[in-house]
Design an enzyme around this catalytic site. Sequence first.
Site, PDB file in Angstrom:
ATOM      1  N   TYR A  51      73.504  53.035  63.580  1.00  0.00           N
ATOM      2  CA  TYR A  51      72.224  52.092  63.552  1.00  0.00           C
ATOM      3  C   TYR A  51      72.387  51.231  62.200  1.00  0.00           C
ATOM      4  O   TYR A  51      71.571  50.277  62.012  1.00  0.00           O
ATOM      5  CB  TYR A  51      70.905  52.829  63.344  1.00  0.00           C
ATOM      6  CG  TYR A  51      70.766  53.913  64.663  1.00  0.00           C
ATOM      7  CD1 TYR A  51      71.505  53.888  65.949  1.00  0.00           C
ATOM      8  CD2 TYR A  51      69.787  54.994  64.496  1.00  0.00           C
ATOM      9  CE1 TYR A  51      71.460  54.912  66.951  1.00  0.00           C
ATOM     10  CE2 TYR A  51      69.556  55.950  65.546  1.00  0.00           C
ATOM     11  CZ  TYR A  51      70.354  55.828  66.690  1.00  0.00           C
ATOM     12  OH  TYR A  51      70.422  56.760  67.847  1.00  0.00           O
ATOM     13  N   LYS A  80      74.191  61.088  62.728  1.00  0.00           N
ATOM     14  CA  LYS A  80      75.190  61.214  63.881  1.00  0.00           C
ATOM     15  C   LYS A  80      76.448  60.748  63.514  1.00  0.00           C
ATOM     16  O   LYS A  80      76.414  59.584  62.915  1.00  0.00           O
ATOM     17  CB  LYS A  80      74.698  60.610  65.293  1.00  0.00           C
ATOM     18  CG  LYS A  80      73.087  60.925  65.341  1.00  0.00           C
ATOM     19  CD  LYS A  80      72.688  60.354  66.864  1.00  0.00           C
ATOM     20  CE  LYS A  80      71.158  60.655  66.836  1.00  0.00           C
ATOM     21  NZ  LYS A  80      70.323  59.418  66.427  1.00  0.00           N
ATOM     22  N   HIS A 113      77.514  61.914  68.484  1.00  0.00           N
ATOM     23  CA  HIS A 113      76.708  61.094  68.985  1.00  0.00           C
ATOM     24  C   HIS A 113      76.832  60.735  70.619  1.00  0.00           C
ATOM     25  O   HIS A 113      76.279  60.730  71.296  1.00  0.00           O
ATOM     26  CB  HIS A 113      76.932  59.501  68.330  1.00  0.00           C
ATOM     27  CG  HIS A 113      75.605  58.883  68.304  1.00  0.00           C
ATOM     28  ND1 HIS A 113      75.273  57.857  67.337  1.00  0.00           N
ATOM     29  CD2 HIS A 113      75.130  58.450  69.450  1.00  0.00           C
ATOM     30  CE1 HIS A 113      74.239  57.119  67.639  1.00  0.00           C
ATOM     31  NE2 HIS A 113      73.935  57.756  68.885  1.00  0.00           N
TER      32      HIS A 113
HETATM   33  P1  NAD Z   1      61.495  54.537  72.709  1.00  0.00           P
HETATM   34  O1  NAD Z   1      61.595  55.129  74.176  1.00  0.00           O
HETATM   35  O2  NAD Z   1      61.210  55.349  71.716  1.00  0.00           O
HETATM   36  O3  NAD Z   1      60.692  53.184  72.936  1.00  0.00           O
HETATM   37  C1  NAD Z   1      60.718  52.575  71.645  1.00  0.00           C
HETATM   38  C2  NAD Z   1      59.973  51.173  72.075  1.00  0.00           C
HETATM   39  O4  NAD Z   1      58.618  51.447  72.746  1.00  0.00           O
HETATM   40  C3  NAD Z   1      59.494  50.434  70.745  1.00  0.00           C
HETATM   41  O5  NAD Z   1      60.483  49.412  70.452  1.00  0.00           O
HETATM   42  C4  NAD Z   1      58.284  49.561  70.975  1.00  0.00           C
HETATM   43  O6  NAD Z   1      58.419  48.460  71.531  1.00  0.00           O
HETATM   44  C5  NAD Z   1      57.788  50.709  72.177  1.00  0.00           C
HETATM   45  N1  NAD Z   1      56.502  51.444  71.754  1.00  0.00           N
HETATM   46  C6  NAD Z   1      56.512  52.378  70.682  1.00  0.00           C
HETATM   47  N2  NAD Z   1      55.541  53.114  70.793  1.00  0.00           N
HETATM   48  C7  NAD Z   1      54.508  52.305  71.564  1.00  0.00           C
HETATM   49  C8  NAD Z   1      53.132  52.443  71.654  1.00  0.00           C
HETATM   50  N3  NAD Z   1      52.372  53.448  71.301  1.00  0.00           N
HETATM   51  N4  NAD Z   1      52.585  51.569  72.651  1.00  0.00           N
HETATM   52  C9  NAD Z   1      53.358  50.568  73.049  1.00  0.00           C
HETATM   53  N5  NAD Z   1      54.598  50.387  72.934  1.00  0.00           N
HETATM   54  C10 NAD Z   1      55.277  51.240  72.041  1.00  0.00           C
HETATM   55  O7  NAD Z   1      62.956  54.152  72.584  1.00  0.00           O
HETATM   56  P2  NAD Z   1      64.133  54.336  71.372  1.00  0.00           P
HETATM   57  O8  NAD Z   1      63.986  53.689  70.200  1.00  0.00           O
HETATM   58  O9  NAD Z   1      65.409  53.712  72.401  1.00  0.00           O
HETATM   59  O10 NAD Z   1      64.333  56.015  71.529  1.00  0.00           O
HETATM   60  C11 NAD Z   1      63.985  56.778  70.211  1.00  0.00           C
HETATM   61  C12 NAD Z   1      64.638  56.956  69.309  1.00  0.00           C
HETATM   62  O11 NAD Z   1      65.773  58.127  69.787  1.00  0.00           O
HETATM   63  C13 NAD Z   1      65.688  55.869  68.799  1.00  0.00           C
HETATM   64  O12 NAD Z   1      65.204  55.127  67.778  1.00  0.00           O
HETATM   65  C14 NAD Z   1      66.969  56.706  68.404  1.00  0.00           C
HETATM   66  O13 NAD Z   1      66.563  57.263  66.986  1.00  0.00           O
HETATM   67  C15 NAD Z   1      67.008  57.677  69.416  1.00  0.00           C
HETATM   68  N6  NAD Z   1      68.146  57.513  70.383  1.00  0.00           N
HETATM   69  C16 NAD Z   1      69.261  58.160  70.321  1.00  0.00           C
HETATM   70  C17 NAD Z   1      70.356  57.711  71.164  1.00  0.00           C
HETATM   71  C18 NAD Z   1      71.676  58.545  71.217  1.00  0.00           C
HETATM   72  O14 NAD Z   1      72.500  58.155  71.865  1.00  0.00           O
HETATM   73  N7  NAD Z   1      71.515  59.759  70.691  1.00  0.00           N
HETATM   74  C19 NAD Z   1      70.007  56.508  71.984  1.00  0.00           C
HETATM   75  C20 NAD Z   1      68.918  55.995  72.016  1.00  0.00           C
HETATM   76  C21 NAD Z   1      68.094  56.408  71.215  1.00  0.00           C
END
Ligand code: NAD
Length: 276
Positions: A51, A80, A113
């Site tokens: 990240y 990770k 990861h």
């Molecule tokens: P998410 O599903 O948490 O969605 C985030 C998006 O939704 C934000 O950018 C915002 O635009 C919107 N949002 C958030 N809260 C809202 C609300 N209350 N109302 C309206 N819109 C809203 O997406 P994400 O970031 O992909 O996933 C969360 C976390 O999971 C990541 O930040 C990361 O830390 C982790 N992650 C890990 C992996 C992995 O491979 N291990 C992959 C993807 C994400």
Amino acid sequence: SLQDTTVLHNGVKMPWFGLGVWRVEEGDEVISSVKAAIKNGYRSIDTAAVYKNEEGVGEAIRQALEETGLTRADLFITSKVWNSDQGYDSTLEAYEASLKRLGLEYLDLYLIHWPVAGKYKDTWKALEKLYKEDRVRAIGVSNFHVHHLEDLLKDAEIKPMVDQVEYHPQLAQHALRTYCKDQGIQLEAWSPLMQGGLFENEVLKQIAQKHQKTVAQVILRWDLQNEVVTIPKSVKEHRIIENADVFNFELSSEDIAAIDELNKDQRVGADPDNFN
Ligand code: NAD
């Protein structure tokens, strides 16, 4: 409350709820969102080497601890090891590099990861070493299907404490959930809000209206009632607050059943069998 925890199979307590910081910019953006989260009661932050914002996460932690009087032990910090660093020695080096960027002495949770074929078992051995030497409080994996876990467990000395995978109403991960529950592995949801793709869903909107809650809150509450740790991402303080305001209502079994109907086994992210 936001500080409620699950107990991992090694006895370590992990908050059910945290902040994800994927695609949050290094510098001011990540510093302000992590600080906003901690000030509003969050105790768990999910980052990763890839990240490219670990320095800002670390800076935010230092500032938040100073401004709130909390201590490091009150927080739960996850990072990770990235795919290109997998392998035994390179994982040990990657852990040190993450700690250095974060400015921390230890992590609460360190994850593989993605299951890089031919490498993840050596990577796991490095995580086991870090764990046995008390350098990290818990170790786990991310993006592991059941077959990856089964394969890892053939040789593992220590069972992963967590598997963090894509999980939301359109990807309910039934088989993996059952497997992890049987094995005592805590499931954790990434992209719990499907990266924003569920807000116009009529079923979710109706349930939200009934409870006087938002769709985001309904989805995150569904995670908690399914005993899945959740880490929604937002950089806006009002949404950071909104997302966490899920400890004062309960979905009925009918609500849960209606949400379960939305499952399509459909991903927004990569499939762990084909992510390169
Ligand atoms: P998410 O599903 O948490 O969605 C985030 C998006 O939704 C934000 O950018 C915002 O635009 C919107 N949002 C958030 N809260 C809202 C609300 N209350 N109302 C309206 N819109 C809203 O997406 P994400 O970031 O992909 O996933 C969360 C976390 O999971 C990541 O930040 C990361 O830390 C982790 N992650 C890990 C992996 C992995 O491979 N291990 C992959 C993807 C994400």
